[in-house]
Design an enzyme around this catalytic site. Structure first.
Site, mmCIF file in Angstrom:
data_model
loop_
_atom_site.group_PDB
_atom_site.id
_atom_site.type_symbol
_atom_site.label_atom_id
_atom_site.label_comp_id
_atom_site.label_asym_id
_atom_site.label_seq_id
_atom_site.Cartn_x
_atom_site.Cartn_y
_atom_site.Cartn_z
ATOM 1 N N ASP A 40 10.404 1.158 2.810
ATOM 2 C CA ASP A 40 8.935 1.214 2.793
ATOM 3 C C ASP A 40 8.412 0.662 1.469
ATOM 4 O O ASP A 40 9.150 0.540 0.485
ATOM 5 C CB ASP A 40 8.455 2.662 2.992
ATOM 6 C CG ASP A 40 6.981 2.737 3.370
ATOM 7 O OD1 ASP A 40 6.366 1.680 3.622
ATOM 8 O OD2 ASP A 40 6.444 3.861 3.410
ATOM 9 N N LYS A 41 7.115 0.385 1.487
ATOM 10 C CA LYS A 41 6.400 -0.096 0.295
ATOM 11 C C LYS A 41 5.216 0.825 0.077
ATOM 12 O O LYS A 41 4.667 1.357 1.042
ATOM 13 C CB LYS A 41 5.925 -1.516 0.597
ATOM 14 C CG LYS A 41 5.181 -2.199 -0.464
ATOM 15 C CD LYS A 41 3.726 -2.513 -0.389
ATOM 16 C CE LYS A 41 2.751 -2.059 0.588
ATOM 17 N NZ LYS A 41 1.337 -2.262 0.211
ATOM 18 N N HIS A 42 4.837 1.033 -1.174
ATOM 19 C CA HIS A 42 3.607 1.778 -1.423
ATOM 20 C C HIS A 42 2.837 1.093 -2.538
ATOM 21 O O HIS A 42 3.414 0.666 -3.531
ATOM 22 C CB HIS A 42 3.923 3.228 -1.810
ATOM 23 C CG HIS A 42 2.693 4.076 -1.893
ATOM 24 N ND1 HIS A 42 2.075 4.587 -0.775
ATOM 25 C CD2 HIS A 42 1.940 4.467 -2.944
ATOM 26 C CE1 HIS A 42 1.007 5.265 -1.140
ATOM 27 N NE2 HIS A 42 0.904 5.208 -2.466
ATOM 28 N N SER A 43 1.530 1.006 -2.342
ATOM 29 C CA SER A 43 0.687 0.388 -3.379
ATOM 30 C C SER A 43 -0.161 1.483 -4.009
ATOM 31 O O SER A 43 -0.567 2.433 -3.325
ATOM 32 C CB SER A 43 -0.200 -0.664 -2.715
ATOM 33 O OG SER A 43 -1.382 -0.839 -3.457
ATOM 34 N N THR A 85 -5.288 1.530 4.073
ATOM 35 C CA THR A 85 -4.679 0.904 5.264
ATOM 36 C C THR A 85 -5.121 1.595 6.558
ATOM 37 O O THR A 85 -5.354 0.947 7.571
ATOM 38 C CB THR A 85 -3.145 0.951 5.109
ATOM 39 O OG1 THR A 85 -2.820 0.256 3.908
ATOM 40 C CG2 THR A 85 -2.426 0.299 6.274
ATOM 41 N N ARG A 114 -7.224 18.096 -7.160
ATOM 42 C CA ARG A 114 -7.282 17.146 -8.292
ATOM 43 C C ARG A 114 -8.497 16.253 -8.189
ATOM 44 O O ARG A 114 -9.124 15.909 -9.187
ATOM 45 C CB ARG A 114 -6.013 16.278 -8.299
ATOM 46 C CG ARG A 114 -4.772 17.015 -8.744
ATOM 47 C CD ARG A 114 -3.531 16.204 -8.396
ATOM 48 N NE ARG A 114 -3.563 14.891 -8.975
ATOM 49 C CZ ARG A 114 -2.999 13.808 -8.412
ATOM 50 N NH1 ARG A 114 -2.349 13.914 -7.271
ATOM 51 N NH2 ARG A 114 -3.058 12.650 -9.010
ATOM 52 N N SER A 116 2.829 13.081 -6.258
ATOM 53 C CA SER A 116 1.987 12.985 -5.056
ATOM 54 C C SER A 116 2.469 11.846 -4.153
ATOM 55 O O SER A 116 2.722 12.038 -2.956
ATOM 56 C CB SER A 116 0.542 12.747 -5.503
ATOM 57 O OG SER A 116 -0.261 12.389 -4.419
ATOM 58 N N LYS A 150 5.353 12.354 -0.431
ATOM 59 C CA LYS A 150 5.088 11.881 0.943
ATOM 60 C C LYS A 150 6.122 10.836 1.364
ATOM 61 O O LYS A 150 6.610 10.825 2.488
ATOM 62 C CB LYS A 150 3.695 11.235 1.010
ATOM 63 C CG LYS A 150 2.568 12.229 0.876
ATOM 64 C CD LYS A 150 1.225 11.536 0.794
ATOM 65 C CE LYS A 150 0.991 10.935 -0.551
ATOM 66 N NZ LYS A 150 -0.292 11.109 -1.169
ATOM 67 N N LYS A 151 6.428 9.943 0.432
ATOM 68 C CA LYS A 151 7.358 8.856 0.772
ATOM 69 C C LYS A 151 8.755 9.413 1.034
ATOM 70 O O LYS A 151 9.429 9.004 1.963
ATOM 71 C CB LYS A 151 7.398 7.825 -0.368
ATOM 72 C CG LYS A 151 6.111 7.033 -0.485
ATOM 73 C CD LYS A 151 6.006 6.025 0.640
ATOM 74 C CE LYS A 151 4.595 5.580 0.902
ATOM 75 N NZ LYS A 151 4.443 4.728 2.085
#
Ligand code: URA
Length: 436
Positions: free
Chosen positions: A80-83, A120, A168, A183, A187-188
């Protein structure tokens, strides 16, 4: 254990133990820790930071606060990718089906717009019928059947993060490196990934404006993720201009679908998407090097495989294939489309990118309160890029609006946000750095 004593230690810059962290996180998830205590803890972390070990323990405790998925029955890399969030960042929409076409599996848990940045999920919600809030079974079935699925955080995936994030958000502790690390990664990691690439945005349209802070965040995430057993690298990418040519939900979706169809890709968007894909294909040993990875990715577009994957994923999650196959006509369009011109002709020198994101919110394409419904059609297209020449015939962009009365105010914001120069200008490289 007494929560106030643990919070006191963090307040006094003392290191807290794994057990103490688990106690706090369990309390956040179950509700036995009061919101004021969670808020105080987050402020103590914001002000004093956490050690690497504490950050890892916080991430793992948050990951384990709910259900964790595993895809052990799939005999291929789970990636996976996360930005960290940007303006015009539609990379996930292209990257997931492209990677799935290359033989890896992508269970992507994505988010909604945050602050001035787009999300997204909001882009996918512009496809009628597409469900971003499916149960875990539908999510897993889609990943197995298609190779990729993009959905939102389910209520039982890292629930401690869901709660702490909301706290937060309203007590000014978002921009904390250990808290962002825990955070994002909770999730990832709960999604059962083996390989992750982070796109750390850096510049005036990102949460981390300075390169120094962006590198600090990248190092923290890469350290913790690798420590937790997920092979992770990070790319620092430029967010001093809009990524691609469109900003706004359905408009970005159209740009992503055009890209998957092999139509006129914007160079910077193309580079960021493919570099991130290459990281995952090479790290997971699916491609022996970057050249091979690029060939696989180019084929996934030229042969139409990635576009097909996108359609299959959307249909599996509830969308109507006919709507998507004829997306140019079927996706919703705004009532008003008008060009916006610069005050004087010249070369684009600088863009206050955050303001462009705020422009989308002002047009109704983003939220001003958490439960607000949004407008999918609004935003900007053909957005100018640094180095472009604009004049009385070439606009800065086209504004797409549903409410005519908003056009003047938002156009003024865009004109103010884009600076021109008499001299020729050149965009800096879109890939700034890599952290392994
Ligand atoms: N995205 C997240 O999921 N969490 C953060 O803290 C910041 C960005």
């Amino acid at each position: 254990m007494l929560p106030q004593e643990i919070i006191r230690k963090t307040r006094n810059k003392e290191v807290i133990t794994k057990d103490e962290i688990e106690f706090l996180v369990k309390g956040i998830a179950s509700g036995s820790l009061a919101d004021i205590q969670a808020a105080s803890f987050s402020m103590a972390v914001f002000l004093n930071g956490l050690t690497k070990e504490e950050t890892l323990n916080l991430t793992l405790a948050m990951r384990d606060s709910g259900e964790t998925l595993n895809f052990e029955d799939i005999n291929a890399p789970i990636v996976d990718k996360h930005s960290t969030g940007g303006v015009g960042d539609k990379v996930s929409l292209m990257l997931a089906p492209m990677l799935a076409s290359c033989g890896v599996y992508v269970p992507m848990i994505a988010g909604r717009g945050l602050g001035h940045t787009g999300g997204t999920l909001d882009k996918l919600d512009s496809i009628s019928g597409y469900k971003t809030n499916v149960d875990v079974k539908t999510f897993k079935d889609t990943v197995k059947k298609v190779g990729c699925a993009i959905i939102g955080q389910t209520s039982n995936l890292a629930p401690a993060d869901k709660k702490l994030y909301a706290i937060r958000d309203v007590c000014a502790t978002v921009e904390s490196i250990p808290l962002i690390t825990a955070s994002i990664l909770s999730k990832k990691l709960a999604a059962g990934l083996k390989y992750l690439v982070m796109d750390i945005k850096c510049g005036n349209g990102a949460f981390m404006e300075s390169k120094k802070r962006a590198i600090e965040l990248a190092k923290s995430i890469v350290n913790v993720a690798n420590g937790a057993g997920t092979k992770t690298t990070a790319l620092l990418t430029d967010m001093n201009s809009v990524l691609g040519l469109s900003v706004g939900n359905a408009l970005e979706l159209k740009e992503a679908l055009d890209y998957l169809k092999g139509k006129t890709p914007n160079k910077r968007l193309d580079v960021v998407t493919k570099e991130l894909c290459c990281e995952l294909l090479v790290n997971s040993n699916v491609a022996k090097n970057k050249d091979t990875a690029l060939k696989m990715l180019n084929q996934s577009i030229e042969k139409g495989y990635a576009y097909e994957k996108f359609i299959k994923m959307s249909v599996s999650l509830g969308a109507d294939a006919k709507v998507l196959e004829n997306y140019e006509e079927n996706l919703p369009n705004a009532k008003y489309v008008r060009p916006i011109y610069a005050k004087s002709e010249g070369y684009i020198k600088e863009i206050d990118t955050r303001k462009i994101g705020l422009g989308v919110i002002m047009l109704g394409g983003g939220r001003t309160s958490p439960t607000e419904s949004i407008n999918y059609t609004t935003g900007f297209t053909s957005f100018c890029q640094i180095g472009d020449k604009v004049d009385a015939k070439t606009p800065l962009c086209y504004i797409h609006a549903e409410d005519e009365s908003k056009i003047k105010e938002v156009s003024k914001l865009i004109v103010e946000a884009v600076k021109t120069s008499d001299k020729k200008t050149k965009a800096s490289s879109v890939i700034i750095d890599k952290i392994s």
